[in-house]
Enzyme design. Sequence first.
Site, PDB file in Angstrom:
ATOM      1  N   ASP A 274       6.916   9.558   3.385  1.00 12.13           N
ATOM      2  CA  ASP A 274       5.854   8.559   3.501  1.00 12.13           C
ATOM      3  C   ASP A 274       5.650   8.131   4.955  1.00 12.13           C
ATOM      4  O   ASP A 274       6.493   8.385   5.821  1.00 12.13           O
ATOM      5  CB  ASP A 274       6.194   7.342   2.634  1.00 12.13           C
ATOM      6  CG  ASP A 274       4.965   6.721   1.986  1.00 12.13           C
ATOM      7  OD1 ASP A 274       3.854   6.905   2.518  1.00 12.13           O
ATOM      8  OD2 ASP A 274       5.118   6.046   0.952  1.00 12.13           O
TER       9      ASP A 274
ATOM     10  N   ASP B 153      -2.893   6.366  -2.942  1.00 13.04           N
ATOM     11  CA  ASP B 153      -2.013   5.477  -3.693  1.00 13.04           C
ATOM     12  C   ASP B 153      -2.692   4.944  -4.941  1.00 13.04           C
ATOM     13  O   ASP B 153      -2.064   4.236  -5.735  1.00 13.04           O
ATOM     14  CB  ASP B 153      -1.591   4.286  -2.819  1.00 13.04           C
ATOM     15  CG  ASP B 153      -0.436   4.626  -1.896  1.00 13.04           C
ATOM     16  OD1 ASP B 153       0.234   5.654  -2.129  1.00 13.04           O
ATOM     17  OD2 ASP B 153      -0.194   3.868  -0.939  1.00 13.04           O
TER      18      ASP B 153
END
Length: 718
Positions: free
Chosen positions: A451, A519
């Site tokens: 990430d 997301d």
Amino acid sequence: MHSGANAVIALRAGGAAFVVEICHPVPRVLHWGADLGAALDGLAETAEPAVLNNSPDSPRVFSVWPSERDGWSGTPAQEGNASGYDTTPRPALAAHRVEVPADGVGGRLELSFTDAGLRSSVVYELDRFGVLAVSLSVENAAARAYTLDGLLALLPVPERAVELVDFTGKWCRERAPQRAPFGFGTHLRSTRRGKPGHDSPFLLMAGTAAFSFGHGEVWASHLAWSGEQRYLAERLPEGAGAFAAAIGAGESLRSGEVILAAGERYTAPTVLFVWSGAGTDGVADRLHRRLRARAGHTVTPRPLVLNTWEAVYFDHDLDRLTALVERAATVGVERIVLDDGWFRGRRDADAGLGDWFVDPDVWPDGLEPFVKVVRAHGMQFGLWFEPEMVNLDSSLARDHPDWILGPAAGLGPSARRQYVLDIARPDAYAYLLGRLDALVAAHAVDYLKWDHNRDLLEAVSRSATGERPSVRRQTLALYRLLDELRARHPALEIETCSGGGGRVDLGILDRTDRVWASDCNDPVERAQIERWTRTLVPPELIGSHLGAARSHTTSRTTDLSFRLAVSLTAHAGIEQDLTAASEAELATIAAWSALYREFRPLLHTGRVVNADLADDAVALSGIVAQDGSRALFTWLRFRTSAAGQTGRVRFPGLDADARYRVVVREELGAASRHEAADPSWVARAPIVLSGAVLAVAGVPLPTLNPQQAMLIDIERTS
């Protein structure tokens, strides 16, 4: 090396061609577009435009290295200076080399130049799928330093390219297309986020009027680079040589970021140029074929994933996670990814980043008991990291405050309570590589979710000599880190995530196996995001997960069948808390899992197609086998329409001369309709129809209610 003048070099592949005239002082592009065959005579003779009034007395030239010397008043290929001098590049061809395979498909052209103490080159490589990769470099051959401010790969486009499409977006709404006329002046998209960003231009396309998924000519460019980017489309009143305009891309450099000492070379990130005569789906098809032909492209079936993030967030507990794994096993999950919250001090987003050690307070016996549970169910084990970031509330930041990327005068604002680690520093790099390597080895980790949750602001590295802009160094260090980790663990797979879809490009995908497109697991948003992500990235490299009924990012509530249908046609996964699901829901998810395994060979090798529809409240997208034997289409509705029904809708990608068996697959549940009865053919399905009816005439489709989807399985019978 070959030398000479006025030779015409043609690279041809996949119905596309790139033609260059080798002339002095700088060669020029004669053609980029449809393959003209062997009849190239006349291209060079027609390459000089008129001499206009109030213009240079010689015809303007748009060369392979556009500059003012040739009368080009647009953005030059190269910008820079030697302490304020030598600001106008005047490259002269020194040599060229041509390599064409024995079968004549594709090839490579390298052009070398000299220019006032500089040596430069441009390399064109046309692969067998018709994708043209362009790489530029500049070497300082003089004693004085040379500051490079920009190096762009630019190609001309013809007058009929009258519209532009690129992309913008934000967190949870990435890759939103925007269309504009290709007017006069410069259309410039430049990112200053330290990465491509959620608003990345992604793919710049110039095309004929009203070009669409399946129609029109398109000239596209993509920068395969995970740092800052610069895309432009430029049309001047006098044109670009014999062409009307130019498009291109390159790295966006901060002032002083690249200062070449004697003997140093800057190699620009590769820019991919794609021409299609069959709309944007044609662009996607060329790019997907290129990616799938890579030596390192994944060929094993993409396992069904369960990621723990939206199921448990930071609430890591062995018993709770064990129950989640056991539920996952009942529905056919093949890989478990333990997301954020497993490492030291990480009970929320405010602390712990950088301290990559298993937290003994949460995991008193380490991760191994959980890993054993995962392995006992025959699943792969994955782990979440955010290596490029650091919280100030961490041992790493307290022990090494100088490792944080930012000015010595004081750090700017945090984002998600975190800052950026200067991974180009050898000591910081060594620490990260050591921790990642140790954890992967200790637990035989199969998969990393990597990430990167914030933009880079004031991205300067501190040293004894001062502060230098460091986005490029940071990006190259990231690449080295990924490459080294993969070299040490060849079977390791890595997913790139950047606050969702903030770093989706073919530079990062040269080193990773999957992108997290967003997301946002809301299927209404996700369907749009993934439809455009697939213009560049094939479905098997796009993670798409089942989320909760009430979306964690938009608060929209959607039916389980709709969420499952949208997440089926990529690299499928789950984030919903299965321990809270009913037995009926689990049965439906298990049926979806079986569908995924059934269609996985098709979904992850087939050709992506999209129907061109007048109503943007609905969408028909499909994946068609390369041999045309089978296809899976998704018919979905986002919202209501003015019209009561669509009329005949054509299924792209099918063979008009074939016959097909058409089945509506309802294992996920029947889609809710806004009608009294389906079109009669649907009621009679399975039904055999001709390809001419399906692909040319089209068939009427059911009028679905908003946020509903239907899966249509089509198999060739003859």
